[in-house]
Write an enzyme that holds these catalytic residues in place. Sequence first.
Site, PDB file in Angstrom:
ATOM      1  CB  SER A 175      -0.950  -0.002   1.197  1.00 19.90           C
ATOM      2  OG  SER A 175      -0.237  -0.137   2.408  1.00 19.90           O
ATOM      3  CG  HIS A 203      -3.558  -0.598  -2.404  1.00 21.81           C
ATOM      4  ND1 HIS A 203      -4.036   0.690  -2.358  1.00 21.81           N
ATOM      5  CD2 HIS A 203      -3.381  -0.984  -1.124  1.00 21.81           C
ATOM      6  CE1 HIS A 203      -4.119   1.073  -1.090  1.00 21.81           C
ATOM      7  NE2 HIS A 203      -3.730   0.074  -0.328  1.00 21.81           N
ATOM      8  CE  LYS A 235      -7.557   1.213   0.627  1.00 23.69           C
ATOM      9  NZ  LYS A 235      -7.018   0.274   1.595  1.00 23.69           N
TER      10      LYS A 235
END
Length: 386
Positions: A175, A203, A235
Amino acid sequence: MRDLAPDLQRRRDEALYRTRRVVQGRAGPEIVVDGERMLAFCSNDYLGLAGDARVADAMVRGVETYGVGSGAAHLVTGHVAAHHALEEELAEFTGRPRAVLFSTGYMANLGVIGALAGRGDSVFADRLNHASLIDGALLSGARFRRYAHADTAALEARMAGAGGERLVATDGVFSMDGDVAPLPDLVKTCRRHGAWLMVDDAHGLGVLGDGGRGSLAHSGLGLDDVPVLVGTLGKAFGTFGAFVAGSEDLVEMVIQRARPYIYTTAPPPSVAAATRVGLRIAAAEQWRREKLAALVRRFRDGARQLALPIMDSQTPIQPVVAESAARAINWSRNLEASGILVTAIRPPTVPDGSARLRVTFSALHEEAHVDRLLDALSALPRGDLA
Ligand SMILES: *Cc1c(COP(=O)(O)O)cnc(C)c1O
């Protein structure tokens, strides 16, 4: 009761004090912060879906259909049709038999580690793993061993002689560094030791791999290689929440045992309704991933020409390393004076001496935005700070 002021002051003195900004208006690359319009490179909204009108409409329609709160935990009466449909779509998206929703990624990681490992077992974690994986391992009561970043030889050495169930947990895309974990090697090591491999792809999903199917698809790996997959929805998918995907038995065990699943209110069904649309858009709109890749290329080419201290990352996470916390803060303030927002990331989020600007890109950034960022970065003071 001790006086808290000296501890707070020490944080200020060491440039480690953290503050919040008040953001107005809709999510996107340009946001209004404390009344000023800023060009931001800090969010994890990689595909630009957090402010998407179609996703927002789906949430509004979800509120009209279901009301606001779910009213109970999933195992009582909080598990609503929108949650269930989203779980089925996440299972299909990830190519796994089943998925279960969690309120947040933090809770998913605590939940799944606690469901699989306990006293007498061992959890192994990459040194740069997300805090929630570390906390999950600590909370589980299992023996907790960290290995050097992306170093499968170091993992091997640590695994030798460990008893009980063995679980190896890693970020898919790290991250704060943006690099991809050495997944094929981790798969081999786990096979050799009969260990569970768990990948937190917060991610990678939406960003990497065919159709945004994440780091596992990117590395050509499936359920047999990585039995435990955790994904987050706040995200690339633009909404909120998280999930665990795997075999029927794995997901059922998580439902039966994960305390952050059992003892909490189910998220608002409207959030799940919005996520279903976010997921569909993320899979279908390939141009978002192509645009991201082009922005990342443009940034890296420009940064190399300027000899900026970037890291070896091919993802939309592009750290610029300041080393000291004081320099990272100074750089962040300098950028802010030219209308650009990039948060300084400092210890303990990253190791001592590796404070950085964590630059991230969104598919809604323009090439001109990247150029503006490069201009501002080129003007930063590079020398030592007192
Ligand atoms: C953001 C993040 C989480 C936490 O997810 P939330 O839904 O924000 O709680 C977990 N793991 C990684 C690697 C993350 O980056």
